[in-house]
Structures are given as structure tokens and as C-alpha cells.
Design a protein around this motif. Structure first.
Motif, mmCIF file in Angstrom:
data_model
loop_
_atom_site.group_PDB
_atom_site.id
_atom_site.type_symbol
_atom_site.label_atom_id
_atom_site.label_comp_id
_atom_site.label_asym_id
_atom_site.label_seq_id
_atom_site.Cartn_x
_atom_site.Cartn_y
_atom_site.Cartn_z
ATOM 1 N N ILE A 132 -11.500 6.760 3.660
ATOM 2 C CA ILE A 132 -11.410 7.721 2.545
ATOM 3 C C ILE A 132 -10.861 7.041 1.296
ATOM 4 O O ILE A 132 -11.380 7.206 0.194
ATOM 5 N N PHE A 133 -9.807 6.256 1.499
ATOM 6 C CA PHE A 133 -9.169 5.562 0.373
ATOM 7 C C PHE A 133 -10.156 4.602 -0.290
ATOM 8 O O PHE A 133 -10.250 4.536 -1.523
ATOM 9 N N ALA A 134 -10.909 3.857 0.523
ATOM 10 C CA ALA A 134 -11.875 2.899 -0.008
ATOM 11 C C ALA A 134 -12.983 3.614 -0.784
ATOM 12 O O ALA A 134 -13.397 3.159 -1.864
ATOM 13 N N LEU A 135 -13.456 4.738 -0.238
ATOM 14 C CA LEU A 135 -14.518 5.496 -0.888
ATOM 15 C C LEU A 135 -14.075 6.070 -2.234
ATOM 16 O O LEU A 135 -14.866 6.180 -3.166
ATOM 17 N N ILE A 136 -12.784 6.410 -2.317
ATOM 18 C CA ILE A 136 -12.270 7.039 -3.535
ATOM 19 C C ILE A 136 -11.757 6.014 -4.538
ATOM 20 O O ILE A 136 -12.057 6.083 -5.733
ATOM 21 N N ALA A 137 -10.961 5.059 -4.052
ATOM 22 C CA ALA A 137 -10.219 4.176 -4.945
ATOM 23 C C ALA A 137 -10.892 2.837 -5.234
ATOM 24 O O ALA A 137 -10.568 2.197 -6.224
ATOM 25 N N MET B 32 2.922 10.191 -9.711
ATOM 26 C CA MET B 32 2.154 10.026 -10.961
ATOM 27 C C MET B 32 2.875 9.112 -11.950
ATOM 28 O O MET B 32 3.017 9.410 -13.138
ATOM 29 N N LYS B 33 3.360 7.984 -11.431
ATOM 30 C CA LYS B 33 4.044 7.004 -12.281
ATOM 31 C C LYS B 33 3.120 5.873 -12.732
ATOM 32 O O LYS B 33 3.565 4.860 -13.256
ATOM 33 N N ILE B 34 1.851 6.063 -12.514
ATOM 34 C CA ILE B 34 0.877 5.043 -12.895
ATOM 35 C C ILE B 34 0.706 5.023 -14.412
ATOM 36 O O ILE B 34 0.676 6.061 -15.060
ATOM 37 N N ILE B 35 0.598 3.813 -14.970
ATOM 38 C CA ILE B 35 0.349 3.650 -16.405
ATOM 39 C C ILE B 35 -1.103 3.218 -16.576
ATOM 40 O O ILE B 35 -1.450 2.050 -16.374
ATOM 41 N N PRO B 36 -1.990 4.160 -16.913
ATOM 42 C CA PRO B 36 -3.433 3.874 -16.963
ATOM 43 C C PRO B 36 -3.805 2.679 -17.834
ATOM 44 O O PRO B 36 -4.654 1.878 -17.463
ATOM 45 N N ILE C 243 0.840 -1.211 0.000
ATOM 46 C CA ILE C 243 0.000 0.000 0.000
ATOM 47 C C ILE C 243 0.869 1.252 0.000
ATOM 48 O O ILE C 243 0.598 2.216 -0.714
ATOM 49 N N ASN C 244 1.934 1.247 0.805
ATOM 50 C CA ASN C 244 2.845 2.398 0.854
ATOM 51 C C ASN C 244 3.529 2.624 -0.488
ATOM 52 O O ASN C 244 3.721 3.770 -0.909
ATOM 53 N N ASN C 245 3.894 1.530 -1.161
ATOM 54 C CA ASN C 245 4.489 1.661 -2.498
ATOM 55 C C ASN C 245 3.493 2.256 -3.474
ATOM 56 O O ASN C 245 3.852 3.049 -4.350
ATOM 57 N N PHE C 246 2.225 1.893 -3.307
ATOM 58 C CA PHE C 246 1.175 2.439 -4.165
ATOM 59 C C PHE C 246 1.033 3.936 -3.934
ATOM 60 O O PHE C 246 0.863 4.715 -4.882
ATOM 61 N N TYR C 247 1.131 4.355 -2.660
ATOM 62 C CA TYR C 247 1.086 5.786 -2.342
ATOM 63 C C TYR C 247 2.211 6.538 -3.046
ATOM 64 O O TYR C 247 2.010 7.640 -3.572
ATOM 65 N N VAL C 248 3.411 5.947 -3.042
ATOM 66 C CA VAL C 248 4.574 6.582 -3.678
ATOM 67 C C VAL C 248 4.331 6.741 -5.175
ATOM 68 O O VAL C 248 4.600 7.791 -5.763
ATOM 69 N N ILE C 249 3.811 5.681 -5.785
ATOM 70 C CA ILE C 249 3.532 5.717 -7.220
ATOM 71 C C ILE C 249 2.502 6.790 -7.541
ATOM 72 O O ILE C 249 2.639 7.551 -8.512
ATOM 73 N N ILE C 250 1.466 6.875 -6.699
ATOM 74 C CA ILE C 250 0.417 7.887 -6.898
ATOM 75 C C ILE C 250 0.992 9.291 -6.774
ATOM 76 O O ILE C 250 0.733 10.176 -7.601
ATOM 77 N N ILE D 239 -7.874 11.427 -9.064
ATOM 78 C CA ILE D 239 -8.537 11.858 -7.834
ATOM 79 C C ILE D 239 -7.633 11.602 -6.634
ATOM 80 O O ILE D 239 -7.488 12.446 -5.745
ATOM 81 N N LEU D 240 -7.002 10.414 -6.621
ATOM 82 C CA LEU D 240 -6.095 10.074 -5.529
ATOM 83 C C LEU D 240 -4.909 11.033 -5.483
ATOM 84 O O LEU D 240 -4.437 11.403 -4.407
ATOM 85 N N TYR D 241 -4.427 11.435 -6.659
ATOM 86 C CA TYR D 241 -3.303 12.365 -6.708
ATOM 87 C C TYR D 241 -3.690 13.716 -6.118
ATOM 88 O O TYR D 241 -2.925 14.324 -5.365
ATOM 89 N N LEU D 242 -4.892 14.173 -6.429
ATOM 90 C CA LEU D 242 -5.358 15.459 -5.904
ATOM 91 C C LEU D 242 -5.547 15.416 -4.386
ATOM 92 O O LEU D 242 -5.384 16.426 -3.699
ATOM 93 N N LEU D 243 -5.876 14.223 -3.872
ATOM 94 C CA LEU D 243 -6.152 14.084 -2.442
ATOM 95 C C LEU D 243 -5.020 13.357 -1.708
ATOM 96 O O LEU D 243 -5.225 12.858 -0.605
ATOM 97 N N LYS D 244 -3.858 13.293 -2.312
ATOM 98 C CA LYS D 244 -2.751 12.501 -1.750
ATOM 99 C C LYS D 244 -2.340 12.995 -0.357
ATOM 100 O O LYS D 244 -1.905 12.195 0.477
ATOM 101 N N ASN D 245 -2.461 14.271 -0.102
ATOM 102 C CA ASN D 245 -2.062 14.803 1.205
ATOM 103 C C ASN D 245 -3.021 14.363 2.331
ATOM 104 O O ASN D 245 -2.651 14.330 3.503
ATOM 105 N N ILE D 246 -4.262 14.024 1.923
ATOM 106 C CA ILE D 246 -5.254 13.606 2.909
ATOM 107 C C ILE D 246 -5.081 12.128 3.247
ATOM 108 O O ILE D 246 -5.162 11.726 4.411
ATOM 109 N N ILE D 247 -4.833 11.306 2.219
ATOM 110 C CA ILE D 247 -4.806 9.864 2.434
ATOM 111 C C ILE D 247 -3.427 9.329 2.813
ATOM 112 O O ILE D 247 -3.312 8.168 3.192
ATOM 113 N N GLN D 248 -2.388 10.149 2.713
ATOM 114 C CA GLN D 248 -1.052 9.689 3.098
ATOM 115 C C GLN D 248 -0.845 9.818 4.590
ATOM 116 O O GLN D 248 -1.429 10.650 5.225
#
Length: 208
Positions: A125-130, A62-66, A52-59, A199-208
Motif C-alpha cells: 500500500i505504501f509503495a503504491l501511494i508514496a 504533518m511536520k513535512i516541509i513540502p 521508516i517509523n520516523n517517517f510515519y511519525v512525521i506524516i 494522501i499518506l496523512y489521510l491513510l495513515k491509519n491503514i499504513i501504520q
């Protein structure tokens, strides 16, 4: 649009008991997934938190490949749809259809339960968004596909002395309905791959 709403309303009304049983199977799966978290040891929880922490770093970077997320989402949902479609084309498939629905519930319950267990309000929050947004579309499709598969399996059971041409016609219709409903899962995959990460990127400060 009005005709479509009437058809959907009639379908749900005619299959209300079936949908209740499908929903119960799903809820049992969710409950089982949530309770399973308590059986994990500290090492297993730690490994999952690293993921999960690695996923946060990727988010955050913005290294995600859609397109890769989209492909994986479509593949996972296609596998489920294909299994349900196959089970619906057999006489003995009905119990296994409920099992597949329960397994999907188990996976969702485990994912959300683990996030909440480990991250508390941030996990909510993470579950509601992601997790929940795209799964709403997927679950609507899953329940409809499951009901259609069960109905077709029951049709085969009741008409074992069927005419080959009639059966083939019904099977083609059945297949078209199933994979048309699958298109809603594809829309869920688009949401998961292209909208959720932003959305997760915009809210990254809240969910980290």
C-alpha cells in the motif's frame, strides 16, 4: 493534440528496439535491488525500519516541509538528467547511459522490495501511494531522455567528420529536448512534495 500523439507514436515506433533495451536495463536494476535485500543483516534492516517509523511519525503529525522535499526531488532528478545529457554528448557514453538507467531501477527495486519484505501488505500500500505515482512521470521522462541521449551519441559516432555549425545546431536542439523532458520530472517532484504527503496523512491509519 492529434499531431503530438502522432509524433510520440512515431518516435516510439522508430525507437522501439532501443526502448526495449532501456526497459531491460531498468528491469535488471529492479531485480538486482530486490535481491539485495536478502543480503542485509538484521542491524541494517533495523536501522532502515527506524527511518521508516520516523517517517510515519512525521506524516502523522504533518511536520513535512513540502518545499524541501520538492527541492531534493528536483535536485536528484536534475543530477541524473545532467549525467545522461553529458554522456549523450560523448562517443563512449552509450554503455554508461544504460548503467545509469539500471542504477535508477536498482534504487526503486530496493525501496519497494524492502517495504514489502518488512511491512507485507502495508508495504505494498505504501509503495503504491508514496513511491509509484510520481515515479511513473519520472520514469517516462527518464526513458525518453535516455533514448534521446543514445540517439545523439550515435549521431556523433556516425558523423565524426561533421560541420561545426551543423553539430552546434544539433547540440542546441538536443539540449532543449533533454531539458524540456526534464520538466516532466519536475511535475513528479510537485506530486511527491505536495500531493503524496497529504494522501499518506489521510491513510495513515491503514499504513501504520
Amino acid at each position: 493534440m492529434k499531431v503530438l500523439k502522432e509524433k510520440i507514436s512515431k518516435h516510439i515506433k522508430d525507437n522501439s528496439i532501443l526502448y526495449i533495451i532501456i526497459l531491460m536495463s531498468f528491469m535488471i536494476g529492479i531485480a538486482s535491488g530486490s535481491f539485495t535485500i536478502n543480503t542485509l543483516n538484521d542491524i541494517q534492516k533495523e536501522n532502515m525500519m527506524k527511518y521508516i517509523n520516523n517517517f510515519y511519525v512525521i506524516i502523522s503529525q504533518m511536520k513535512i516541509i513540502p518545499i524541501e522535499i520538492f527541492k531534493q526531488s528536483v535536485l536528484n532528478n536534475f543530477e541524473t538528467t545532467f549525467v545522461l545529457w553529458l554522456l549523450g554528448a560523448t562517443i563512449i557514453g552509450i554503455p554508461f547511459i544504460f548503467l545509469v538507467v539500471g542504477i535508477r531501477g536498482f534504487l526503486l527495486g530496493f525501496s519497494i522490495g524492502f517495504l514489502i519484505n518488512q511491512l507485507k501488505y502495508k508495504g505494498i500500500i505504501f509503495a503504491l501511494i508514496a513511491i509509484l505515482p510520481q515515479n511513473i512521470l519520472v520514469l517516462i521522462s527518464l526513458f525518453f531522455i535516455s533514448a534521446t541521449c543514445i540517439n545523439f551519441s550515435m549521431y556523433i559516432l556516425k558523423n565524426r567528420r561533421f560541420n561545426v555549425n551543423d553539430l552546434f545546431s544539433q547540440f542546441v536542439t538536443y539540449t532543449l529536448i533533454i531539458y524540456s523532458a526534464f520538466s516532466l520530472m519536475i511535475v513528479g517532484g510537485v506530486f511527491e512534495a505536495y500531493i503524496t504527503p497529504n494522501i499518506l496523512y489521510l491513510l495513515k491509519n491503514i499504513i501504520q
